[in-house]
Design an enzyme around this catalytic site. Structure first.
Site, PDB file in Angstrom:
ATOM      1  N   HIS A   1     -27.630   4.514  34.963  1.00 20.24           N
ATOM      2  CA  HIS A   1     -26.966   6.194  34.341  1.00 20.24           C
ATOM      3  C   HIS A   1     -27.355   7.197  35.286  1.00 20.24           C
ATOM      4  O   HIS A   1     -28.138   8.273  34.788  1.00 20.24           O
ATOM      5  CB  HIS A   1     -27.387   6.132  33.039  1.00 20.24           C
TER       6      HIS A   1
ATOM      7  N   ASP B   1     -22.794   1.932  35.708  1.00 19.50           N
ATOM      8  CA  ASP B   1     -23.843   2.993  35.573  1.00 19.50           C
ATOM      9  C   ASP B   1     -24.264   3.354  34.100  1.00 19.50           C
ATOM     10  O   ASP B   1     -25.251   3.649  34.042  1.00 19.50           O
ATOM     11  CB  ASP B   1     -23.159   4.200  36.045  1.00 19.50           C
TER      12      ASP B   1
ATOM     13  N   ARG C   1      -4.337   9.487  26.273  1.00 24.80           N
ATOM     14  CA  ARG C   1      -3.649   9.520  25.065  1.00 24.80           C
ATOM     15  C   ARG C   1      -2.351  10.253  25.558  1.00 24.80           C
ATOM     16  O   ARG C   1      -1.381  10.142  24.926  1.00 24.80           O
ATOM     17  CB  ARG C   1      -4.317  10.104  24.214  1.00 24.80           C
TER      18      ARG C   1
ATOM     19  N   ARG D   1     -19.164   5.433  29.289  1.00 24.88           N
ATOM     20  CA  ARG D   1     -20.439   4.925  28.355  1.00 24.88           C
ATOM     21  C   ARG D   1     -20.174   3.651  28.292  1.00 24.88           C
ATOM     22  O   ARG D   1     -19.261   3.257  28.133  1.00 24.88           O
ATOM     23  CB  ARG D   1     -20.129   6.015  26.941  1.00 24.88           C
TER      24      ARG D   1
ATOM     25  N   LEU E   1      -8.167  10.258  32.630  1.00 28.54           N
ATOM     26  CA  LEU E   1      -7.667  11.324  33.939  1.00 28.54           C
ATOM     27  C   LEU E   1      -7.963  12.955  33.574  1.00 28.54           C
ATOM     28  O   LEU E   1      -7.368  13.605  33.742  1.00 28.54           O
ATOM     29  CB  LEU E   1      -6.370  11.139  34.240  1.00 28.54           C
ATOM     30  N   GLY E   2      -9.474  12.926  33.297  1.00 31.52           N
ATOM     31  CA  GLY E   2      -9.914  14.232  32.997  1.00 31.52           C
ATOM     32  C   GLY E   2     -10.503  15.138  34.107  1.00 31.52           C
ATOM     33  O   GLY E   2     -10.067  14.813  35.415  1.00 31.52           O
ATOM     34  N   ARG E   3     -11.459  15.935  34.094  1.00 28.34           N
ATOM     35  CA  ARG E   3     -11.943  16.455  34.861  1.00 28.34           C
ATOM     36  C   ARG E   3     -12.568  15.549  36.018  1.00 28.34           C
ATOM     37  O   ARG E   3     -12.409  15.733  37.303  1.00 28.34           O
ATOM     38  CB  ARG E   3     -13.127  17.484  34.491  1.00 28.34           C
ATOM     39  N   ILE E   4     -13.312  14.702  35.631  1.00 34.70           N
ATOM     40  CA  ILE E   4     -13.881  13.854  36.721  1.00 34.70           C
ATOM     41  C   ILE E   4     -13.068  12.871  36.921  1.00 34.70           C
ATOM     42  O   ILE E   4     -13.010  12.313  38.325  1.00 34.70           O
ATOM     43  CB  ILE E   4     -15.077  13.061  35.873  1.00 34.70           C
TER      44      ILE E   4
ATOM     45  N   GLU F   1     -28.768   1.470  26.543  1.00 38.64           N
ATOM     46  CA  GLU F   1     -29.676   1.955  27.496  1.00 38.64           C
ATOM     47  C   GLU F   1     -30.927   2.392  27.030  1.00 38.64           C
ATOM     48  O   GLU F   1     -31.055   2.995  25.902  1.00 38.64           O
ATOM     49  CB  GLU F   1     -28.826   3.251  28.146  1.00 38.64           C
TER      50      GLU F   1
HETATM   51  P1  NAP Z   1     -12.551  15.107  30.290  1.00 41.28           P
HETATM   52  O1  NAP Z   1     -12.326  16.219  31.194  1.00 41.28           O
HETATM   53  O2  NAP Z   1     -12.644  15.842  28.636  1.00 41.28           O
HETATM   54  O3  NAP Z   1     -11.597  14.034  30.222  1.00 41.28           O
HETATM   55  C1  NAP Z   1     -11.849  12.955  29.552  1.00 41.28           C
HETATM   56  C2  NAP Z   1     -10.562  12.073  29.681  1.00 41.28           C
HETATM   57  O4  NAP Z   1     -10.286  11.019  28.774  1.00 41.28           O
HETATM   58  C3  NAP Z   1      -9.141  12.856  29.445  1.00 41.28           C
HETATM   59  O5  NAP Z   1      -8.288  12.825  30.380  1.00 41.28           O
HETATM   60  C4  NAP Z   1      -8.519  12.319  28.052  1.00 41.28           C
HETATM   61  O6  NAP Z   1      -7.296  12.289  28.299  1.00 41.28           O
HETATM   62  C5  NAP Z   1      -9.238  10.955  27.904  1.00 41.28           C
HETATM   63  N1  NAP Z   1      -9.610  10.396  26.929  1.00 41.28           N
HETATM   64  C6  NAP Z   1     -10.092  11.250  25.811  1.00 41.28           C
HETATM   65  N2  NAP Z   1     -10.168  10.297  24.808  1.00 41.28           N
HETATM   66  C7  NAP Z   1      -9.443   9.203  24.819  1.00 41.28           C
HETATM   67  C8  NAP Z   1      -9.270   8.109  23.996  1.00 41.28           C
HETATM   68  N3  NAP Z   1      -9.432   8.026  22.782  1.00 41.28           N
HETATM   69  N4  NAP Z   1      -8.402   7.105  24.587  1.00 41.28           N
HETATM   70  C9  NAP Z   1      -7.852   7.111  25.779  1.00 41.28           C
HETATM   71  N5  NAP Z   1      -8.410   8.494  26.734  1.00 41.28           N
HETATM   72  C10 NAP Z   1      -8.903   9.228  26.044  1.00 41.28           C
HETATM   73  O7  NAP Z   1     -14.260  14.772  30.334  1.00 41.28           O
HETATM   74  P2  NAP Z   1     -14.979  14.630  31.842  1.00 41.28           P
HETATM   75  O8  NAP Z   1     -15.630  15.931  31.999  1.00 41.28           O
HETATM   76  O9  NAP Z   1     -14.048  14.293  32.673  1.00 41.28           O
HETATM   77  O10 NAP Z   1     -16.073  13.533  31.318  1.00 41.28           O
HETATM   78  C11 NAP Z   1     -15.611  12.229  30.638  1.00 41.28           C
HETATM   79  C12 NAP Z   1     -16.833  11.640  30.280  1.00 41.28           C
HETATM   80  O11 NAP Z   1     -17.485  10.861  31.434  1.00 41.28           O
HETATM   81  C13 NAP Z   1     -17.871  12.253  29.555  1.00 41.28           C
HETATM   82  O12 NAP Z   1     -17.361  12.425  28.190  1.00 41.28           O
HETATM   83  C14 NAP Z   1     -18.994  11.338  29.577  1.00 41.28           C
HETATM   84  O13 NAP Z   1     -18.891  10.304  28.512  1.00 41.28           O
HETATM   85  C15 NAP Z   1     -18.831  10.446  30.832  1.00 41.28           C
HETATM   86  N6  NAP Z   1     -19.792  10.944  32.034  1.00 41.28           N
HETATM   87  C16 NAP Z   1     -20.650  10.014  32.227  1.00 41.28           C
HETATM   88  C17 NAP Z   1     -21.491  10.295  33.435  1.00 41.28           C
HETATM   89  C18 NAP Z   1     -22.430   9.684  33.883  1.00 41.28           C
HETATM   90  O14 NAP Z   1     -23.693   9.659  34.248  1.00 41.28           O
HETATM   91  N7  NAP Z   1     -22.235   8.065  34.155  1.00 41.28           N
HETATM   92  C19 NAP Z   1     -21.819  11.686  33.813  1.00 41.28           C
HETATM   93  C20 NAP Z   1     -20.658  12.590  33.389  1.00 41.28           C
HETATM   94  C21 NAP Z   1     -19.693  12.303  32.296  1.00 41.28           C
HETATM   95  P3  NAP Z   1      -6.352  12.330  26.981  1.00 41.28           P
HETATM   96  O15 NAP Z   1      -6.659  13.636  26.335  1.00 41.28           O
HETATM   97  O16 NAP Z   1      -4.999  12.410  27.394  1.00 41.28           O
HETATM   98  O17 NAP Z   1      -6.496  11.159  26.319  1.00 41.28           O
HETATM   99  C1  8YV Z   2     -26.266  12.612  32.133  1.00 46.15           C
HETATM  100  C2  8YV Z   2     -24.090  12.395  31.460  1.00 46.15           C
HETATM  101  O1  8YV Z   2     -27.119  11.588  32.793  1.00 46.15           O
HETATM  102  O2  8YV Z   2     -23.127  14.229  31.340  1.00 46.15           O
HETATM  103  C3  8YV Z   2     -22.926  13.298  30.956  1.00 46.15           C
HETATM  104  O3  8YV Z   2     -22.264  13.019  29.864  1.00 46.15           O
HETATM  105  O4  8YV Z   2     -23.777  10.992  30.904  1.00 46.15           O
HETATM  106  C4  8YV Z   2     -24.981  12.500  32.447  1.00 46.15           C
HETATM  107  O5  8YV Z   2     -24.507  13.504  33.438  1.00 46.15           O
HETATM  108  C5  8YV Z   2     -26.884  12.616  30.806  1.00 46.15           C
HETATM  109  O6  8YV Z   2     -25.894  13.489  29.899  1.00 46.15           O
HETATM  110  C6  8YV Z   2     -28.373  13.382  30.718  1.00 46.15           C
HETATM  111  O7  8YV Z   2     -29.122  12.208  30.487  1.00 46.15           O
END
Ligand code: NAP
Ligand code: 8YV
Length: 314
Positions: free
Chosen positions: A280, A257, A176, A233, A153-156, A262
Site C-alpha cells: 500500500h 498495492d 456509474r 482498495r 475514471l476519476g482524478r487518479i 492489510e
Molecule cells: P475520484 O476522483 O472520486 O474517482 C473515483 C472514480 O470511481 C470515479 O470515476 C467514479 O465514477 C468511480 N466510482 C465511484 N463509485 C463507483 C462504483 N460504485 N462503481 C463503479 N465506479 C465507481 O477518486 P480518486 O481521487 O481518483 O481516488 C479513487 C480511490 O483510489 C480512492 O477512493 C482510494 O480508495 C484509492 N486510492 C488508493 C491509493 C493507494 O495508496 N493505493 C491512493 C489513493 C487513492 P462514477 O461516479 O461515474 O461511478
Molecule cells: C494512503 C490512500 O496510503 O489516499 C488514499 O486513499 O490509500 C493512500 O494514499 C493512505 O490513505 C494513508 O495511509
C-alpha cells in the site's frame, strides 16, 4: 496566550507535518481499541476536531462519544472507513486529501502494470539468483499498444490514462456514469470492459458500494491473457476468488498495492510467480506524503480560524 485547542490524532503525520500540528493544537494520541471508550469520555467536552485516517472505522459510536465534534480531517483521499452519512447527520464535516496524490498513485499503477506484464521484479531476482547463467528469462508480454480498462475514471484514473497514452495504449473505462467530453470508450457493463481489455486497472473508492466489484465473473471476462492491477482498495476485489483464478490460470497475473486485510497478505499470493505486490505504497513518496500531511493540517487550521475548508467531502 490562549490555550491550544485539543485534537485527537489517529496516527502520526509525515515529516514536519506533525510539528505543524503540535504548534497549533494540543494533540492527544488515539490509544489502542480497548482503551478508547475511557479516552473519548475524558475528552468529550474538549475535542472538536480529529486528525484522522480514512481507514479508521468511524461510525456513530465515536461521533456520539465526542458530542462537540465538528471536523474529521483525513490523511488520504479514500475515506471508506468513515460513515460520512452519520457524520453529515451530526453536522460533522469530513475532509480528505484529493489531487495531491494523483501523480504518485498513477505512477504506481503504471509501475505495477509494467512489473506484472514485463516481469521486471522477477527479472531482478533472476539476475541476483544466478539463473541467467543457466538460461535466459522467459519471454514477457508487451505493454505498448495494448488495451487498458480503467475501473473508476476519476482524478487518479484520468492521471493513469494520461500515462497509458504515452505507451500508445487504447483506453476504455467503467464507472456509474458515461463522462461527457472524455475521449475514451465507455463501457456500461464492467464484464464487457474486462473482455475488451488486456489489463484492468482498478481505482474506485472502497466501501460497501464497490465491495467485490471484481468478482469471479469479471476475472473470467478478463480471461487467461488478461492482467489485473489493483491500486484502489482490497475490498474492491473478491480476494479468495482472485487467488482461485490465478491458481487456475483463469487470468494471466495480478499486481496489487492493496489487500482485504492489510497488512496481512494471504500466503497463497506469496507462492505465486504471476503476482506482484506492494505494501500500500501508491502515494508513499516524501513529496506526496508531505503534501497530504500539509493538507490535513491546513484543513484543521482553516476550521479553527473559521475559514472555508480546503477539501471538504460533505
Ligand atoms: P475520484 O476522483 O472520486 O474517482 C473515483 C472514480 O470511481 C470515479 O470515476 C467514479 O465514477 C468511480 N466510482 C465511484 N463509485 C463507483 C462504483 N460504485 N462503481 C463503479 N465506479 C465507481 O477518486 P480518486 O481521487 O481518483 O481516488 C479513487 C480511490 O483510489 C480512492 O477512493 C482510494 O480508495 C484509492 N486510492 C488508493 C491509493 C493507494 O495508496 N493505493 C491512493 C489513493 C487513492 P462514477 O461516479 O461515474 O461511478
Ligand atoms: C494512503 C490512500 O496510503 O489516499 C488514499 O486513499 O490509500 C493512500 O494514499 C493512505 O490513505 C494513508 O495511509
Amino acid at each position: 496566550m490562549a490555550a491550544k485547542p485539543d485534537i485527537i490524532s489517529g496516527g502520526p503525520l509525515p515529516l514536519n507535518c506533525g510539528d505543524r500540528l503540535n504548534e497549533r493544537f494540543t494533540v492527544h494520541k488515539l490509544p489502542p481499541e480497548p482503551e478508547r471508550k475511557a479516552f473519548f469520555a475524558g475528552l468529550a467536552d474538549k475535542v472538536r476536531m480529529l486528525q484522522w485516517s480514512g481507514s479508521i472505522k468511524t461510525g456513530p459510536e465515536i461521533m456520539d462519544a465526542l458530542p462537540k465534534l465538528e471536523l474529521i480531517s483525513c490523511f488520504g483521499v479514500g475515506y471508506d472507513g468513515i460513515d460520512v452519512a452519520a457524520a453529515s447527520a451530526r453536522k460533522i464535516k469530513v475532509t480528505n486529501t484529493p489531487d495531491v496524490l494523483n501523480d504518485c498513485v498513477a505512477d504506481t499503477a503504471i509501475a505495477l502494470m509494467l512489473n506484472i506484464m514485463r516481469r521486471y521484479v522477477e527479472a531482478d531476482r533472476y539476475v541476483r539468483e544466478g539463473k541467467w547463467l543457466k538460461a535466459p528469462q522467459a519471454l514477457q508480454t508487451s505493454v505498448h499498444h495494448k488495451k487498458m480498462g480503467i475501473v473508476g475514471l476519476g482524478r487518479i484514473g484520468k492521471t493513469i490514462a494520461k500515462r497509458a497514452l504515452g505507451f500508445d495504449m487504447q483506453i476504455g473505462y467503467f464507472g456509474r456514469n458515461n463522462q461527457p467530453g472524455v475521449p475514451f470508450r465507455y463501457f456500461a457493463d464492467l464484464a464487457d470492459l474486462a473482455r475488451w481489455c488486456d489489463v484492468l486497472v482498478v481505482i474506485t473508492p472502497g466501501g460497501a458500494e464497490t465491495k467485490n466489484l471484481i468478482d469471479g465473473r469479471i476475472l473470467d471476462a478478463l480471461g487467461p491473457k488478461g492482467y489485473l492491477v489493483n491500486v484502489a482498495r482490497g475490498s474492491v476485489v473478491d480476494e479468495p476468488e482472485l487467488i482461485r483464478a490465478l491458481k487456475a490460470g483463469r487470468i494471466a497475473g495480478a499486481a496489487l498495492d492493496v489487500f482485504a486485510d492489510e497488512p496481512k497478505v494471504p500466503a497463497d499470493f506469496m507462492a505465486m510467480e504471476n503476482v506482484v505486490m506492494a505494501p500500500h505504497v501508491a502515494s508513499a513518496t516524501v513529496e506526496t506524503r508531505k503534501a497530504m500531511g500539509d493538507l490535513v493540517v491546513d484543513n484543521l487550521i482553516a476550521h479553527q480560524e473559521g475559514r472555508a475548508l480546503l477539501t471538504p467531502v460533505n
